[in-house]
Design an enzyme around this catalytic site. Sequence first.
Site, short mmCIF file in Angstrom:
data_model
loop_
_atom_site.label_atom_id
_atom_site.label_comp_id
_atom_site.label_asym_id
_atom_site.label_seq_id
_atom_site.Cartn_x
_atom_site.Cartn_y
_atom_site.Cartn_z
N HIS A 175 0.92 -1.29 0.01
CA HIS A 175 0.12 -0.14 -0.06
C HIS A 175 0.76 1.19 0.07
CE1 HIS A 175 -3.67 2.38 1.43
NE2 HIS A 175 -2.70 3.12 1.75
N GLU A 176 1.79 1.33 0.83
CA GLU A 176 2.79 2.45 0.80
C GLU A 176 3.58 2.52 -0.44
OE1 GLU A 176 1.98 4.49 3.16
OE2 GLU A 176 0.82 3.06 4.53
N HIS A 219 1.51 4.67 -2.93
CA HIS A 219 1.86 6.15 -2.67
C HIS A 219 3.21 6.62 -3.18
CE1 HIS A 219 -1.65 7.08 -0.06
NE2 HIS A 219 -1.23 5.91 0.85
ZN LIG Z 1 -2.64 5.32 2.09
#
Ligand SMILES: [Zn+2]
Length: 155
Positions: A70-71, A74
Site C-alpha cells: 500500500h505504501e 503512494h
Molecule cells: Zn495510504
Amino acid sequence: MSLISQRELEKLTNDLSLQFFDKPFVDVVTFNHRLRTTGGRYIPAKRIIELNPKYYNELGYEEFVGIIKHELVHYHLHIEGKGYQHRDPEFKELLKKTNSPRHCNPLPSMEYDFKYHYYCKECNHVYKRRKRLDVKKYRCGRCKGMLALDMSNQK
Ligand SMILES: [Zn+2]
Ligand SMILES: [Zn+2]
C-alpha cells in the site's frame, strides 16, 4: 514472532517493489513505533515509508506485506509525479493492479485489555500489561534492552 531487522525490512520492501511494481525501491523505509492506528505511512517530502512494528508483531507477515505494498503505491506514484493520494484515480488503479489493500486492518488486540504498552528500545518488541511496569527494574525478555512506555497508547 520476532521483529524483522532494519536490513530485512529494506530487502523485503525492495523485493516487493520489484515483484509488484517492476521498479526498485531506492529511498528510506523504517519502523516508527509511535504510529498508533495506522499500519504505515508515506512521507512525500522526505520520501520515507514508515511502518508500525506493532502490525508486524500482531498481524503477522501477510498483513505486513500488504501494508508495505500500500505504501509503495503512494511512493511510486509520487516520485513519478502522478496522483498518489487515496482519492486519485491513478492511486485506486495501481492499488487494484498490484492487489494491495485499500485500508490497513485494525490491530486485533487493540488496547482495551492492556492499557500499558511498552516497547524495547533495542529490538522494538512490544509488551502489553494491565498494570504499570517499573522500567528501571524490568528489561526486555529477548535482548535485555531497556523498556519504554508507548505514550501513544495512553488514553
Ligand atoms: Zn495510504
Ligand atoms: Zn529487546
